[in-house]
Design a protein around this motif. Sequence first.
Motif: not given
Length: 386
Positions: A157, A233, A247, A250, A253, A327
């Motif tokens: 992200q 992450e 955020v 992301n 998306d 995620e």
Amino acid sequence: MTANQGPSSPENGHLETTRIVAGQKPKRKFRRVEFIAGAVLVVLIGAGATVVSINNTNKTPAAPVPVKAATLKLGYFPNVTHAPAIVGLQEGLFAKSLDGTALTTQVFNAGPAAIEALSAGAIDAAYIGPNPAINSYVKSQGESVRIIAGATSGGAQLVVKPEITSPAQLKGKVLATPQLGGTQDVALRSWLVDQGFKTTPGGGGDVIINPTDNAQTLKLFQDGKLDGAWLPEPWASRLVLEAGAKVLVNEADLWDKGEFSTTILIVNKKFLAEHPQTVTSLLEGHVASVNWLNDNKTQAAEVINAGLTKTAGKPLAQNVIDRSLTELTFNVDPLAGTFPTLLDHGVKAGVTKEADISGIFDLGPINAVLKTAGKAAVSAAGLGSE
């Protein structure tokens, strides 16, 4: 030699067969015959050696006989996105599958550093983001690495200061990525191009990008010295939960069905050729690790945290690791069909060049392991063997 001696032999050191009478000097012509004969023999031997040498150079060298490696040197990152590596180590799944091959590990912050170690022979295989693998393959003209499996999808992200609410507000801002040319670095740079911004590898352009160690990125953001970062992450979650970031993008998306490779498993091409049995054993442990993650979701956070504590010295906060895991998807499919787009991103970002990446995948070994386990094969999407 006496008059009673018969013809000389090679053991006597002469090649002539004429008898020599005691007290009589050999005639000169025999010396010359001996000399000439010897010279002819030397020439013939030399010529023979030359012929043999030429014939040998025309022969195809025998391929090395594959053997089981005594040691496998594996690289990975201390990130939740590398959970298959962490779980494989924590649960002893690699040790079990490698059976007799010693395993050593090395931890990296980002992909380019891992690629450098792989190229230098410091490691044999690595969990890594896709873009450094692509870049290495292109630069080496296909001689450096092979992608042998997928590992993780999702979990990246762009997180920024709360007051930044649109891409347009990023002009003149300072952002971070784990390392120049890494997967998140490429993602950020190519996305900024789509927003109409220019960047340079040296940190110039409309948006300043400073490749920074992940732990340092957190501190700099907390100190107000960074406006945001594109991170994997658990670092995106740490900036959100521990430093008040929000955020802005992301990455899921930006992809069809939200599927994109964050982590893959690669191996040095030479190591794969010399030790295919060891690579297959590594993949057996890898498949077991991915299966474990998907079958033990309630225990996953604890086991991953234990592994991260060994490398970082302390565990992640529970809310951080929980958010991180929401995620991510763990799968041995490398999503090969997305790699032409990833290559385009690297070209757009200015860290690689247009190239043919056909052959970058060698999925035959992973598919053999999957077949034995009764699982469906994964596709190379025309970019290698399967």
